[in-house]
Design an enzyme around this catalytic site. Sequence first.
Site, PDB file in Angstrom:
ATOM      1  N   ASN A  43     -29.696 -58.575  48.566  1.00  0.00           N
ATOM      2  CA  ASN A  43     -30.433 -59.282  49.627  1.00  0.00           C
ATOM      3  C   ASN A  43     -31.920 -58.919  49.599  1.00  0.00           C
ATOM      4  OD1 ASN A  43     -30.328 -56.666  50.475  1.00  0.00           O
ATOM      5  ND2 ASN A  43     -29.484 -57.081  52.495  1.00  0.00           N
ATOM      6  N   ASP A  78     -32.605 -42.918  52.220  1.00  0.00           N
ATOM      7  CA  ASP A  78     -31.899 -43.568  53.327  1.00  0.00           C
ATOM      8  C   ASP A  78     -30.500 -42.981  53.502  1.00  0.00           C
ATOM      9  OD1 ASP A  78     -30.819 -44.603  51.002  1.00  0.00           O
ATOM     10  OD2 ASP A  78     -31.255 -46.683  51.447  1.00  0.00           O
ATOM     11  N   HIS A 125     -33.240 -55.869  49.824  1.00  0.00           N
ATOM     12  CA  HIS A 125     -33.681 -54.663  50.549  1.00  0.00           C
ATOM     13  C   HIS A 125     -34.087 -53.553  49.574  1.00  0.00           C
ATOM     14  CE1 HIS A 125     -29.384 -52.668  50.958  1.00  0.00           C
ATOM     15  NE2 HIS A 125     -29.874 -52.496  49.755  1.00  0.00           N
ATOM     16  N   GLU A 128     -34.302 -53.891  55.520  1.00  0.00           N
ATOM     17  CA  GLU A 128     -33.508 -55.104  55.406  1.00  0.00           C
ATOM     18  C   GLU A 128     -34.350 -56.355  55.623  1.00  0.00           C
ATOM     19  OE1 GLU A 128     -30.777 -54.573  54.132  1.00  0.00           O
ATOM     20  OE2 GLU A 128     -29.267 -53.652  55.396  1.00  0.00           O
TER      21      GLU A 128
END
Length: 237
Positions: free
Chosen positions: A135, A67, A137, A142
Amino acid sequence: MELHIAETREDLVERMARAAAEWIGAHPGSLVCLAAGDTPLPVYARLVALQAEGRVDLASVFYAGLDEWVGLGPADAGSCLQVMRDAFYEPAGIPADRRRVFDGLADPATECRAMERWIEAHGGIRFTLLGIGINGHVGFNEPGAPDGEGCLVVALDDITQTVGVKYFDRERTLQQGVTVGLRSLSKAEIVFLMATGERKADIVGRMLSGDPAVPASRLLPHPGLRIYLDREAAGRL
Ligand code: F6R
């Protein structure tokens, strides 16, 4: 799924590096997708050391970056490209034609298509080493983002933006990312997911309980999933 819990981070890193080196040694010419972020850096350092000891040839496989922050390029400290170049690709001596990483300065949709072509041209991702955000991810897949095919341009979650400041030497406003999508990652035969430290304990617990709001939970049915935790990250299991 295999769950590996190590008493110390050193032990975890050693186990992961040896397992990754063994896989790479047995699969020359395959495509490997590696996460940036802080967590796997000691594994990359150990892989480079194993190569120096003659135990693995890291340039025997091809690499795809997982990413990137849209808006950041090679000169930006904290970009995934900079982190992986300095922590792994350069010290490991991976030739430029054996790796492709996203260019966060280029048009994101065009970058996604280019990465998809790279992945396809090398027979798909066969091995991936992932971290997990607080979170949930993986890459920049996401919470709430679509589970699309190929690579995706994503709006970054508020938590990702807030936590992301730790990577940068100055203030940044970063709202988008590009990432290899969960479906492409799920096609890999082997998926290493690594988490260390107490601050990952909650999200690891939620992932392993199958919480559907946690993107990483979608990897749970994967037969090649190997979760590597230190004692702190395993604290809520
Ligand atoms: C980085 C990436 C992210 C990180 C995650 C954990 O390329 O894909 O998903 O793996 O945010 O980051 P660290 O390891 O810094 O806690």
